[in-house]
Design an enzyme around this catalytic site. Structure first.
Site, PDB file in Angstrom:
ATOM      1  N   GLU A 170      34.862  35.719  57.085  1.00 44.38           N
ATOM      2  CA  GLU A 170      33.532  36.275  56.765  1.00 44.38           C
ATOM      3  C   GLU A 170      33.074  37.230  57.868  1.00 44.38           C
ATOM      4  O   GLU A 170      32.497  38.278  57.599  1.00 44.38           O
ATOM      5  CB  GLU A 170      32.508  35.134  56.641  1.00 44.38           C
ATOM      6  CG  GLU A 170      32.655  34.321  55.375  1.00 44.38           C
ATOM      7  CD  GLU A 170      31.507  34.568  54.387  1.00 44.38           C
ATOM      8  OE1 GLU A 170      30.714  35.509  54.605  1.00 44.38           O
ATOM      9  OE2 GLU A 170      31.421  33.811  53.409  1.00 44.38           O
ATOM     10  N   LYS A 224      27.203  31.807  58.959  1.00 46.38           N
ATOM     11  CA  LYS A 224      26.019  30.953  58.810  1.00 46.38           C
ATOM     12  C   LYS A 224      26.387  29.778  57.925  1.00 46.38           C
ATOM     13  O   LYS A 224      26.741  29.936  56.761  1.00 46.38           O
ATOM     14  CB  LYS A 224      24.876  31.738  58.181  1.00 46.38           C
ATOM     15  CG  LYS A 224      23.628  30.911  57.962  1.00 46.38           C
ATOM     16  CD  LYS A 224      22.475  31.753  57.466  1.00 46.38           C
ATOM     17  CE  LYS A 224      21.268  30.890  57.164  1.00 46.38           C
ATOM     18  NZ  LYS A 224      20.128  31.710  56.701  1.00 46.38           N
ATOM     19  N   LYS A 254      25.692  30.485  63.523  1.00 46.92           N
ATOM     20  CA  LYS A 254      24.503  29.663  63.334  1.00 46.92           C
ATOM     21  C   LYS A 254      24.830  28.440  62.503  1.00 46.92           C
ATOM     22  O   LYS A 254      25.488  28.590  61.471  1.00 46.92           O
ATOM     23  CB  LYS A 254      23.476  30.526  62.616  1.00 46.92           C
ATOM     24  CG  LYS A 254      22.224  29.853  62.184  1.00 46.92           C
ATOM     25  CD  LYS A 254      21.383  30.855  61.458  1.00 46.92           C
ATOM     26  CE  LYS A 254      20.150  30.158  60.950  1.00 46.92           C
ATOM     27  NZ  LYS A 254      19.388  31.001  60.071  1.00 46.92           N
ATOM     28  N   ARG A 285      21.593  25.499  49.296  1.00 49.82           N
ATOM     29  CA  ARG A 285      22.126  26.818  49.615  1.00 49.82           C
ATOM     30  C   ARG A 285      23.652  26.833  49.764  1.00 49.82           C
ATOM     31  O   ARG A 285      24.221  27.751  50.323  1.00 49.82           O
ATOM     32  CB  ARG A 285      21.506  27.324  50.926  1.00 49.82           C
ATOM     33  CG  ARG A 285      19.997  27.428  50.908  1.00 49.82           C
ATOM     34  CD  ARG A 285      19.533  28.430  51.955  1.00 49.82           C
ATOM     35  NE  ARG A 285      18.182  28.220  52.443  1.00 49.82           N
ATOM     36  CZ  ARG A 285      17.075  28.505  51.775  1.00 49.82           C
ATOM     37  NH1 ARG A 285      17.148  28.979  50.552  1.00 49.82           N
ATOM     38  NH2 ARG A 285      15.892  28.302  52.319  1.00 49.82           N
ATOM     39  N   CYS A 315      17.656  32.474  48.677  1.00 53.04           N
ATOM     40  CA  CYS A 315      17.822  33.706  49.455  1.00 53.04           C
ATOM     41  C   CYS A 315      18.173  34.902  48.585  1.00 53.04           C
ATOM     42  O   CYS A 315      18.411  35.999  49.099  1.00 53.04           O
ATOM     43  CB  CYS A 315      18.883  33.502  50.539  1.00 53.04           C
ATOM     44  SG  CYS A 315      18.462  32.159  51.666  1.00 53.04           S
TER      45      CYS A 315
HETATM   46  C1  PBG Z   1      16.525  32.301  56.090  1.00 51.21           C
HETATM   47  C2  PBG Z   1      16.794  31.685  57.405  1.00 51.21           C
HETATM   48  C3  PBG Z   1      16.919  30.317  57.717  1.00 51.21           C
HETATM   49  C4  PBG Z   1      17.001  30.248  59.105  1.00 51.21           C
HETATM   50  C5  PBG Z   1      16.950  31.543  59.594  1.00 51.21           C
HETATM   51  N1  PBG Z   1      16.849  32.411  58.534  1.00 51.21           N
HETATM   52  C6  PBG Z   1      16.836  29.116  56.864  1.00 51.21           C
HETATM   53  C7  PBG Z   1      17.841  28.825  55.852  1.00 51.21           C
HETATM   54  O1  PBG Z   1      18.857  29.495  55.701  1.00 51.21           O
HETATM   55  O2  PBG Z   1      17.579  27.875  55.120  1.00 51.21           O
HETATM   56  C8  PBG Z   1      17.075  28.975  59.908  1.00 51.21           C
HETATM   57  C9  PBG Z   1      16.630  29.074  61.325  1.00 51.21           C
HETATM   58  C10 PBG Z   1      16.332  27.775  61.973  1.00 51.21           C
HETATM   59  O3  PBG Z   1      16.588  26.678  61.429  1.00 51.21           O
HETATM   60  O4  PBG Z   1      15.837  27.812  63.102  1.00 51.21           O
HETATM   61  N2  PBG Z   1      17.599  32.568  55.300  1.00 51.21           N
END
Ligand code: PBG
Length: 328
Positions: A237, A199, A252, A221, A130
């Site tokens: 955060e 996230k 998320k 990641r 990313c």
């Molecule tokens: C990109 C991103 C991801 C998702 C949304 N934006 C993947 C990741 O971080 O690997 C995941 C969304 C999903 O699993 O539906 N950074």
């Protein structure tokens, strides 16, 4: 002598009574539909691990967005897959990049539909991370500040194309403040930021990486996404993103993190979105396909749970079906 005054069963006797006392009600406005647009496609391409989800060719995106609006949805979230990837994610901030063109196409057809754009570099990087990566032998680092510069360029190019909200999903430090300042400086003070504030480094993103063609080519990641074990850290955060100017915050994934949704909503009082992610979608789809679950009932129960936990908005691959199931 009357022993029992409150008799819950009295209020469950009929559908009308149940409707009358229901605390959590889903509506089409609760849902945001993610759409994948690929510069490489000339026709729709199914995503094997996400039955019912497709990569769209650029020529189909406006029509798909119009369909979403006609179903009663208020917003779509765009992910782009570029023709070419490199180690600077050039496609992410190209003026005529895949997302930028998609935003223009949608806004030309359905100007009222809220267009949210994912701001990240992973789909545009040849290594799938990313951010900007420096490798030394076995090890690699994601360079935070260099990455933020490119994310700012990406957000600016999305705003210039007409995006209503930009959604940074990269998890670099300080990116919300940098993006807010750059947007304001360029005259895009009306463009909002919906930030992936909490996230987590999740196994449930697996199918998305097929959809967005963005699996990391090495490493994982975990240096920039959060440890699933940490709730207080998620709140810290989120507090940073709120202080830096986030208008809406995202938690998320959703189901394994409902406690975070609840606490974020209660603590900050900001519009809070939960992202029901690809792996969460795939699980129910697979079980339903095997005849082990009633898909509609399972999805409605799941979404009710997420909303009951405090989510004002839910990003879900079932948004279209939910718009139909929840219309009244
Ligand atoms: C990109 C991103 C991801 C998702 C949304 N934006 C993947 C990741 O971080 O690997 C995941 C969304 C999903 O699993 O539906 N950074």
């Amino acid at each position: 002598m009357r022993k029992l005054i409150h008799r819950p069963r009295r209020l469950r006797r009929s559908a009308a009574l149940r409707d009358l006392v229901r605390e959590t009600v889903l509506t089409p406005h609760d849902f945001i539909l993610p759409l994948f647009v690929s510069e490489k496609r000339t026709s729709r391409q199914a995503i094997t691990s996400m039955p019912g989800v497709e990569q769209l060719p650029p020529g189909d995106i406006a029509e798909e967005a119009a369909r979403a609006e006609a179903l009663g949805l208020r917003a779509v979230l765009l992910f782009g897959i570029p023709d070419e990837k490199d180690d600077r994610a050039s496609g992410a901030y190209a003026e005529n990049g895949v997302v930028q063109e998609a935003v223009r196409a949608i806004k030309a057809c359905t100007p009222e539909l809220v267009v949210i754009t994912d701001v990240c570099l992973c789909e545009y990087m040849n290594h799938g991370h990313c951010g900007v990566v420096r490798r030394d032998g076995e090890h690699f680092h994601v360079l935070n500040d260099e990455s933020v510069e490119l994310l700012v360029e990406t957000a600016l190019s999305h705003a210039a194309a007409g995006a209503d909200l930009v959604a940074p999903s990269d998890m670099m430090d300080g990116r919300i403040g940098a993006i807010r300042e750059a947007l304001d400086g360029a005259g895009f003070d009306q463009t909002g930021i919906i930030s992936y504030a909490a996230k987590f480094a999740s196994a449930f993103y697996g199918p998305f990486r097929e959809a967005a063609e963005s699996p990391p080519q090495f490493g994982d990641r975990r240096s920039y996404q959060m440890d699933p074990a940490n709730a207080e850290e998620a709140l810290r955060e989120t507090a940073l993103d709120v202080a830096e100017g986030a208008d809406i915050v995202i938690v998320k994934p959703a189901l394994a993190y409902l406690d975070i949704v609840w606490r974020v909503r209660a603590r900050f009082g900001l519009t809070t979105a939960a992202y029901h992610v690809s792996g969460e979608y795939a699980m129910i789809k697979a079980a339903a396909a095997a005849g082990w679950l009633d898909e509609r009932a399972a999805v409605l129960e799941t979404m009710t749970g997420i909303k009951r936990a405090g989510a004002d908005l839910i990003i879900t691959y079932w948004a279209r079906e939910l718009a139909e199931w929840t219309r009244r």
